[in-house]
Write a protein that holds these residues in place. Structure first.
Motif, PDB file in Angstrom:
ATOM      1  N   ASN A   1      -6.616   6.609  15.208  1.00  0.00           N
ATOM      2  CA  ASN A   1      -5.276   7.175  15.112  1.00  0.00           C
ATOM      3  C   ASN A   1      -5.067   7.748  13.718  1.00  0.00           C
ATOM      4  N   GLY A   2      -4.470   8.925  13.650  1.00  0.00           N
ATOM      5  CA  GLY A   2      -4.075   9.503  12.376  1.00  0.00           C
ATOM      6  C   GLY A   2      -2.642   9.942  12.463  1.00  0.00           C
ATOM      7  N   LEU A   3      -1.824   9.587  11.483  1.00  0.00           N
ATOM      8  CA  LEU A   3      -0.428   9.998  11.526  1.00  0.00           C
ATOM      9  C   LEU A   3       0.146  10.134  10.123  1.00  0.00           C
ATOM     10  N   PHE A   4       1.209  10.929  10.038  1.00  0.00           N
ATOM     11  CA  PHE A   4       1.932  11.148   8.791  1.00  0.00           C
ATOM     12  C   PHE A   4       3.358  10.707   9.013  1.00  0.00           C
ATOM     13  N   ALA A   5       3.833   9.769   8.199  1.00  0.00           N
ATOM     14  CA  ALA A   5       5.183   9.241   8.376  1.00  0.00           C
ATOM     15  C   ALA A   5       5.757   8.836   7.024  1.00  0.00           C
ATOM     16  N   GLY A   6       6.966   9.278   6.753  1.00  0.00           N
ATOM     17  CA  GLY A   6       7.660   8.871   5.531  1.00  0.00           C
ATOM     18  C   GLY A   6       6.932   9.257   4.260  1.00  0.00           C
ATOM     19  N   GLY A   7       6.210  10.362   4.296  1.00  0.00           N
ATOM     20  CA  GLY A   7       5.513  10.819   3.110  1.00  0.00           C
ATOM     21  C   GLY A   7       4.150  10.197   2.890  1.00  0.00           C
ATOM     22  N   THR A   8       3.687   9.357   3.822  1.00  0.00           N
ATOM     23  CA  THR A   8       2.401   8.664   3.687  1.00  0.00           C
ATOM     24  C   THR A   8       1.495   9.016   4.859  1.00  0.00           C
TER      25      THR A   8
ATOM     26  N   GLY B   1       0.806  -1.208   0.000  1.00  0.00           N
ATOM     27  CA  GLY B   1       0.000   0.000   0.000  1.00  0.00           C
ATOM     28  C   GLY B   1       0.840   1.259   0.000  1.00  0.00           C
ATOM     29  N   ARG B   2       1.885   1.284   0.820  1.00  0.00           N
ATOM     30  CA  ARG B   2       2.735   2.476   0.884  1.00  0.00           C
ATOM     31  C   ARG B   2       3.463   2.725  -0.440  1.00  0.00           C
ATOM     32  N   SER B   3       3.762   1.645  -1.164  1.00  0.00           N
ATOM     33  CA  SER B   3       4.505   1.791  -2.417  1.00  0.00           C
ATOM     34  C   SER B   3       3.666   2.390  -3.541  1.00  0.00           C
ATOM     35  N   ARG B   4       2.331   2.357  -3.394  1.00  0.00           N
ATOM     36  CA  ARG B   4       1.490   2.788  -4.511  1.00  0.00           C
ATOM     37  C   ARG B   4       0.432   3.826  -4.126  1.00  0.00           C
ATOM     38  N   SER B   5       0.332   4.178  -2.859  1.00  0.00           N
ATOM     39  CA  SER B   5      -0.718   5.094  -2.423  1.00  0.00           C
ATOM     40  C   SER B   5      -0.150   6.153  -1.482  1.00  0.00           C
ATOM     41  N   ASP B   6      -0.820   7.304  -1.467  1.00  0.00           N
ATOM     42  CA  ASP B   6      -0.410   8.409  -0.584  1.00  0.00           C
ATOM     43  C   ASP B   6      -1.121   8.355   0.763  1.00  0.00           C
ATOM     44  N   LEU B   7      -2.270   7.674   0.789  1.00  0.00           N
ATOM     45  CA  LEU B   7      -3.075   7.573   2.007  1.00  0.00           C
ATOM     46  C   LEU B   7      -3.539   6.142   2.187  1.00  0.00           C
ATOM     47  N   LEU B   8      -3.289   5.580   3.359  1.00  0.00           N
ATOM     48  CA  LEU B   8      -3.785   4.252   3.705  1.00  0.00           C
ATOM     49  C   LEU B   8      -4.824   4.414   4.815  1.00  0.00           C
ATOM     50  N   VAL B   9      -6.032   3.938   4.543  1.00  0.00           N
ATOM     51  CA  VAL B   9      -7.117   4.003   5.519  1.00  0.00           C
ATOM     52  C   VAL B   9      -7.410   2.585   5.990  1.00  0.00           C
TER      53      VAL B   9
ATOM     54  N   GLU C   1      -6.916  -6.944  31.682  1.00  0.00           N
ATOM     55  CA  GLU C   1      -5.783  -6.150  31.210  1.00  0.00           C
ATOM     56  C   GLU C   1      -5.835  -5.886  29.708  1.00  0.00           C
ATOM     57  N   SER C   2      -6.392  -6.831  28.949  1.00  0.00           N
ATOM     58  CA  SER C   2      -6.381  -6.686  27.480  1.00  0.00           C
ATOM     59  C   SER C   2      -7.164  -5.468  27.004  1.00  0.00           C
ATOM     60  N   ASN C   3      -8.091  -4.981  27.823  1.00  0.00           N
ATOM     61  CA  ASN C   3      -8.866  -3.814  27.409  1.00  0.00           C
ATOM     62  C   ASN C   3      -8.010  -2.554  27.310  1.00  0.00           C
ATOM     63  N   ARG C   4      -6.842  -2.558  27.933  1.00  0.00           N
ATOM     64  CA  ARG C   4      -5.942  -1.412  27.827  1.00  0.00           C
ATOM     65  C   ARG C   4      -5.463  -1.211  26.391  1.00  0.00           C
ATOM     66  N   ARG C   5      -5.483  -2.296  25.592  1.00  0.00           N
ATOM     67  CA  ARG C   5      -5.024  -2.206  24.205  1.00  0.00           C
ATOM     68  C   ARG C   5      -5.866  -1.210  23.389  1.00  0.00           C
ATOM     69  N   GLN C   6      -7.125  -1.055  23.792  1.00  0.00           N
ATOM     70  CA  GLN C   6      -7.995  -0.160  23.032  1.00  0.00           C
ATOM     71  C   GLN C   6      -7.633   1.312  23.215  1.00  0.00           C
ATOM     72  N   ALA C   7      -6.808   1.620  24.220  1.00  0.00           N
ATOM     73  CA  ALA C   7      -6.382   2.998  24.469  1.00  0.00           C
ATOM     74  C   ALA C   7      -4.996   3.281  23.890  1.00  0.00           C
ATOM     75  N   LEU C   8      -4.419   2.337  23.175  1.00  0.00           N
ATOM     76  CA  LEU C   8      -3.085   2.532  22.602  1.00  0.00           C
ATOM     77  C   LEU C   8      -3.157   3.359  21.320  1.00  0.00           C
ATOM     78  N   ILE C   9      -2.173   4.244  21.155  1.00  0.00           N
ATOM     79  CA  ILE C   9      -1.997   4.958  19.894  1.00  0.00           C
ATOM     80  C   ILE C   9      -0.526   4.873  19.499  1.00  0.00           C
ATOM     81  N   ILE C  10      -0.251   5.110  18.232  1.00  0.00           N
ATOM     82  CA  ILE C  10       1.126   5.110  17.749  1.00  0.00           C
ATOM     83  C   ILE C  10       1.754   6.453  18.083  1.00  0.00           C
ATOM     84  N   GLU C  11       2.920   6.414  18.701  1.00  0.00           N
ATOM     85  CA  GLU C  11       3.596   7.631  19.136  1.00  0.00           C
ATOM     86  C   GLU C  11       3.829   8.559  17.946  1.00  0.00           C
ATOM     87  N   GLY C  12       3.503   9.823  18.144  1.00  0.00           N
ATOM     88  CA  GLY C  12       3.663  10.798  17.072  1.00  0.00           C
ATOM     89  C   GLY C  12       2.400  11.013  16.278  1.00  0.00           C
ATOM     90  N   GLY C  13       1.408  10.154  16.506  1.00  0.00           N
ATOM     91  CA  GLY C  13       0.145  10.284  15.798  1.00  0.00           C
ATOM     92  C   GLY C  13      -0.874  11.053  16.612  1.00  0.00           C
TER      93      GLY C  13
END
Length: 415
Positions: free
Chosen positions: A137-144, A56-64, A112-124
Motif C-alpha cells: 500500500n502507498g498513500l499520501f495523507a496529512g502531508g506525509t 515518525g510523522r512528527s519528524r519525517s516526510d516518508l514512513l516506510v 477467513e483470516s486470509n482475506r486480511r492480506q487483500a486489505l488496503i487503506i482507502e484512498g491509497g
C-alpha cells in the motif's frame, strides 16, 4: 526529504531474526535521493505501533513500513495506520481473487483470516506482490507519505524494486540520487586513520567523508548527490585523491571487498600460489581465503598444526626447536619462519605463510596472551617474520592476527 523505516515484528526485538530489510531499504532510498534519518523497530503491539507512527510523522516526510501485512491477528500495520489516519480498510478485489485462486488451485480450504492480506487503506494505491499474497500500500495523507511493504525479504525486495519503488518515484519527482564509494584500508586503526584525515572530515561539505571500522579493517565512505554517475565520480575522485595523499599506503581497494579478496586478486594477477600453516589461528586464514569465490586457483591448501607433535610430523619442525630447556618454543619467531618455509616447500607454492602464538585465555610457554608471530616465506627468499602484541579475547586475537598477516602479504604482492 527525511525518511524513517519502521520495521514491525516482535521477532525482531527478540533477536530471532536480523533486520536485513532496513539495510536494503536504506540503500534503495539513497538511490532515489531520499535521506533516511531514523530506523525504528516495534513489536506486534497496536499501542506501541501507533506511538511509533505518531513519532515518525512528527519528524519525517516518508514512513516506510515492513512487516505486519500478513493474515494473522498480530499483523497489525494496516489496521493501526488506518485507524491513526481515520480511514477505512477495504478489500482490493484483484488481490482477493489472486488469493482465492491460489487456494483453489491447491485444493486447500481458505480460512477467513486470509482475506486480511487483500486489505488496503482507502484512498491509497495497491502495490502488487509478485512473490507473495499480501498486497502492499502507498498513500499520501496529512502531508506525509506512507509506504507499506511485506516483512519477508523475498516479498519486500521485489515489491520495493517494482511497484513500491515506482509509486515512490511518482511522488518524489526528480531528485538527485546519492552516490557513494567505499575505500578499504588495512594496517591502520580507525583512530589513526581519522587523525590523518581529521581536517578533511571536519571541513567536509560535498562530498561527505565518514570513517567506520570492522575488525582488522577500516573503511571510509565518500558520498555525494549528483545528477549522474559521471558527475558523482568527478566529485568523488577529487576527494579520494586528497585521501590517498595522506593514507594511500594503507588503501587496498576502492570498493567494499574484504582484504582476503584483494590478496587473492593480486595472487591471480601475478600467477602465484599460496599455502598456509596455522597454529593459534586454528585455520581462520584458510577459511577467509577459501571464502573468496574462485580462490582454489591461487590457494593450494594449508595445515593446522595446533600441537607440537603435528608441527614436527607435518612440517618437520625439529622437536628440539619446539620443546626442551633453552629451546625457542612453538611461540617464537624462528618457529614461525620454519613453519612458513616448510609449508611453502611442501606445497611447492610461491608463498608460504604461518601463524603461531598465544590466543588465550591463559599464557603458554610462559609467554603472554596476545603474543603472535607470523611469517611470509617467498620462493627464493628467507622468511620475513613479524611480531604482534594483540589485545582482546581469543576470537579477536585470532582475527586480528590473520588480518595483519593478510595485510603484509598484500603489501608484498602489491610491491
Amino acid at each position: 526529504m527525511k525518511a524513517e523505516i519502521i520495521a514491525v515484528g516482535t521477532e525482531l526485538l527478540l533477536g530471532q531474526i536480523v533486520n536485513t530489510n532496513a539495510q536494503f531499504l536504506s540503500q534503495k532510498l539513497a538511490e532515489l535521493g531520499v535521506d533516511v534519518y531514523f530506523q525504528t523497530v516495534v513489536g506486534d503491539n497496536a499501542q506501541r505501533l501507533r506511538q511509533a507512527i505518531e513519532i515518525g510523522r512528527s519528524r519525517s516526510d516518508l514512513l516506510v513500513f515492513t512487516g505486519g501485512l500478513g493474515p494473522t491477528q498480530d499483523d497489525l500495520t494496516k489496521d493501526v495506520l488506518a485507524d491513526f489516519l481515520n480511514c477505512e480498510l477495504i478489500i482490493h478485489e484483484p488481490s482477493m481473487s489472486k488469493i482465492e485462486q491460489l487456494f483453489h488451485s491447491r485444493g486447500i480450504h481458505m480460512v477467513e483470516s486470509n482475506r486480511r492480506q487483500a486489505l488496503i487503506i482507502e484512498g491509497g494505491e495497491p502495490l502488487e506482490n509478485t512473490t507473495g499474497l499480501a498486497v502492499g500500500n502507498g498513500l499520501f495523507a496529512g502531508g506525509t507519505l506512507y509506504l507499506l511493504l511485506p516483512g519477508p525479504p523475498k516479498e519486500m525486495k521485489p515489491m520495493m524494486e517494482g511497484a513500491g519503488g515506482e509509486w515512490l518515484r511518482s511522488k518524489l519527482g526528480e531528485r538527485q540520487p546519492l552516490y557513494s564509494r567505499i575505500l578499504k584500508f588495512a594496517g591502520i586503526g580507525e583512530s589513526n586513520l581519522e587523525a590523518k584525515l581529521l581536517d578533511l572530515i571536519d571541513g567536509q561539505v560535498d562530498p561527505t567523508i565518514a570513517p567506520y571500522a570492522k575488525e582488522g579493517e577500516v573503511a571510509i565512505r565518500v558520498s555525494t548527490k549528483a545528477n549522474s554517475a559521471s558527475e558523482a565520480d568527478h566529485k568523488i575522485d577529487a576527494a579520494v585523491e586528497k585521501i590517498k595523499e595522506r593514507v594511500g599506503e594503507f588503501l587496498y581497494a576502492q570498493n567494499d571487498i574484504p582484504l582476503e579478496a584483494e590478496v587473492v586478486h593480486l595472487l591471480r594477477a601475478s600467477r602465484r600460489k599460496l599455502a598456509s600453516a596455522e597454529s593459534c589461528s586454528g585455520g581462520l586464514l584458510a577459511e577467509l581465503i577459501t571464502n573468496v569465490p574462485g580462490s582454489s586457483g591461487e590457494y593450494l591448501g594449508g595445515v593446522v598444526t595446533y600441537t607440537n607433535m603435528m608441527k614436527h610430523r607435518l612440517l618437520s619442525v625439529p622437536m628440539t626447536q619446539l620443546e626442551g630447556e633453552g629451546s625457542p618454543g612453538a611461540v617464537s619467531d624462528s618457529t614461525a619462519a620454519l613453519m612458513a618455509e616448510r609449508v611453502r616447500e611442501l606445497a611447492d607454492a610461491d608463498f608460504g605463510v604461518s601463524l603461531t602464538g598465544v590466543a588465550g585465555p591463559a599464557e603458554s610457554e610462559g609467554k603472554p596472551v596476545g603474543l603472535v608471530y607470523f611469517a611470509i616465506a617467498e620462493r627464493g627468499k628467507a622468511a620475513d617474520v613479524h611480531t604482534l602484541h594483540l589485545s582482546g579475547d581469543r576470537s579477536i586475537i585470532r582475527l586480528r592476527a590473520v588480518k595483519a598477516t593478510l595485510y603484509r602479504l598484500w603489501q608484498r604482492l602489491k610491491d
